[in-house]
Design an enzyme around this catalytic site. Structure first.
Site, PDB file in Angstrom:
ATOM      1  N   THR A   1     -35.005  46.964 -39.277  1.00 64.10           N
ATOM      2  CA  THR A   1     -34.871  48.424 -39.360  1.00 64.10           C
ATOM      3  C   THR A   1     -33.583  48.831 -40.070  1.00 64.10           C
ATOM      4  OG1 THR A   1     -36.168  48.710 -37.358  1.00 64.10           O
ATOM      5  CG2 THR A   1     -34.712  50.515 -37.923  1.00 64.10           C
TER       6      THR A   1
ATOM      7  N   SER B   1     -38.194  41.615 -38.407  1.00 62.81           N
ATOM      8  CA  SER B   1     -37.869  40.419 -37.624  1.00 62.81           C
ATOM      9  C   SER B   1     -39.059  39.751 -36.938  1.00 62.81           C
ATOM     10  CB  SER B   1     -36.717  40.679 -36.662  1.00 62.81           C
ATOM     11  OG  SER B   1     -37.120  41.401 -35.543  1.00 62.81           O
TER      12      SER B   1
ATOM     13  N   THR C   1     -34.141  43.997 -34.859  1.00 59.70           N
ATOM     14  CA  THR C   1     -33.740  43.827 -33.456  1.00 59.70           C
ATOM     15  C   THR C   1     -34.800  43.135 -32.593  1.00 59.70           C
ATOM     16  OG1 THR C   1     -34.519  46.046 -32.939  1.00 59.70           O
ATOM     17  CG2 THR C   1     -32.187  45.813 -33.482  1.00 59.70           C
ATOM     18  N   ASP C   2     -36.063  43.164 -33.028  1.00 64.96           N
ATOM     19  CA  ASP C   2     -37.128  42.614 -32.172  1.00 64.96           C
ATOM     20  C   ASP C   2     -36.891  41.150 -31.806  1.00 64.96           C
ATOM     21  OD1 ASP C   2     -38.330  45.064 -32.483  1.00 64.96           O
ATOM     22  OD2 ASP C   2     -40.130  44.325 -33.488  1.00 64.96           O
TER      23      ASP C   2
HETATM   24  N1  ASP Z   1     -39.289  46.044 -35.776  1.00 63.26           N
HETATM   25  C1  ASP Z   1     -37.956  45.996 -36.313  1.00 63.26           C
HETATM   26  C2  ASP Z   1     -37.579  44.558 -36.620  1.00 63.26           C
HETATM   27  O1  ASP Z   1     -37.304  43.829 -35.694  1.00 63.26           O
HETATM   28  C3  ASP Z   1     -37.029  46.560 -35.325  1.00 63.26           C
HETATM   29  C4  ASP Z   1     -35.609  46.581 -35.726  1.00 63.26           C
HETATM   30  O2  ASP Z   1     -35.169  46.063 -36.710  1.00 63.26           O
HETATM   31  O3  ASP Z   1     -34.869  47.195 -34.961  1.00 63.26           O
HETATM   32  O4  ASP Z   1     -37.506  44.222 -37.768  1.00 63.26           O
END
Ligand code: ASP
Length: 324
Positions: free
Chosen positions: A12, A54, A86-87
């Site tokens: 993200t 991710s 973050t995932d």
């Molecule tokens: N879905 C996104 C990922 O993990 C969430 C993020 O980056 O916060 O790439």
């Protein structure tokens, strides 16, 4: 001036919102334009290693990242920042924590709001991560996760909220540091851990969550010659429904390492209970209790240990204690 290398991997923090409100990756990471933000303070360079959401990151990308960080250290970089979705951030962070020698600071960050959303947290988190990577006090603390003004260890941090910027938490111990206006301040030490360097990653290492009424079906399906290992998130202090036991015994008889953690958000798994399916019986059967890690991290540790060629008692010892 401290030399800091930023390695972008996507997520993200690298994405933006379009007119219909969908968050999408762009052709390149918008944060690549921000090296000059640090001019005069740090000698910052950036590389876009991947541009992946991710959930698309696999242990293969984690290994490439670990190898790139090793090279950077040998080339004289003082600290590394990784930006990541973050995932699965906690899994990549822990993979790096297990495989890197923990000499120069390695700091991972991300964002919960994409680059053009109101209240976007990406640039702020990136700045906090760079400040942390450049701080001498960040050395020897393992891989760190810096988000939302807090510093967590890769070993124990976990994503706890789907959208809130305060998503990263360390349930059992809390953060080890905070971001102040002038930089980072640490107030906890981490026990040392030996690095386990690897040159390849194996696959077919699985993770299952136990539930009330669980039977042996899923476990039986995993009883294959190709299965290298299994982590089970057990109930409570580390117990399983009795219907799972015959299949569990077969997996162990077939020399598939079975690691047990708790599915609880907080605390450690321990063989306490003596009833059928209780932790004491599981331990006697040969299930390995892994204390202090959540399921996804225990799986990364098992994968790293197996990739390093550990087996038998050596693997059990490696898996048993995450706390020290
Ligand atoms: N879905 C996104 C990922 O993990 C969430 C993020 O980056 O916060 O790439």
């Amino acid at each position: 001036m401290k030399k800091i290398l930023i390695l972008h991997t996507g997520g993200t923090i690298a994405m933006s919102e379009n007119e219909s409100g969908t968050i999408i990756p762009g052709a390149s990471n918008p944060l690549m334009a921000y090296n000059q933000l640090f001019a005069g303070q740090y000698d910052v360079s950036s590389e876009e290693l991947f541009n992946l959401p991710s959930p698309h990151i696999t242990p293969k990308e984690m290994l490439l990242l670990s190898q790139r960080i090793n090279q950077a250290e040998q080339a004289g970089v003082d600290g590394v920042v990784v930006t990541h979705g973050t995932d699965t951030l906690e899994e990549t962070a822990y993979f790096l924590d297990l495989t890197l020698p923990s000499t120069i600071p390695v700091v991972i960050t991300g964002a919960m709001r994409s680059s053009n959303e109101i209240g976007s947290d990406g640039l702020y988190n990136l700045e906090s991560a760079v400040k942390t990577a450049a701080d001498d006090d960040a050395r020897g603390k393992g891989v760190l996760v810096v988000m939302n003004d807090e510093v967590h260890t890769a070993r124990f941090v976990t994503k706890t909220h789907t959208t809130n910027v305060a998503t990263f938490r360390t349930p059992t111990f809390g953060p080890i540091g905070i971001m102040e206006k002038n930089g980072v301040k640490f107030f906890q030490e981490l026990t040392e851990q030996q690095a386990c360097p690897i040159t390849h990653v194996i696959d077919h290492v699985y993770l299952l969550k136990a539930y009330a009424g669980m039977d042996d079906r899923l476990l039986t399906m995993l009883d294959l010659p190709s299965t290298n290992g299994l982590v089970i998130e057990a109930t409570g202090a580390g117990n399983l429904p009795p219907q799972t036991l015959p299949a569990l015994a077969n997996l162990i008889a077939h020399k598939i390492p079975v690691i047990l953690v708790s599915r609880c958000f907080n605390g450690v798994a321990e063989p306490v209970y003596g009833y059928e399916g209780g932790g004491q019986q599981l331990q006697k059967m040969g299930v390995i209790f892994c204390q202090g890690l959540n399921g996804q991290k225990a799986r990364i540790k098992l994968l790293v240990g197996l990739s390093a060629g550990k087996n038998g008692q050596q693997l059990a010892t490696y898996m048993q204690d995450a706390i020290s």
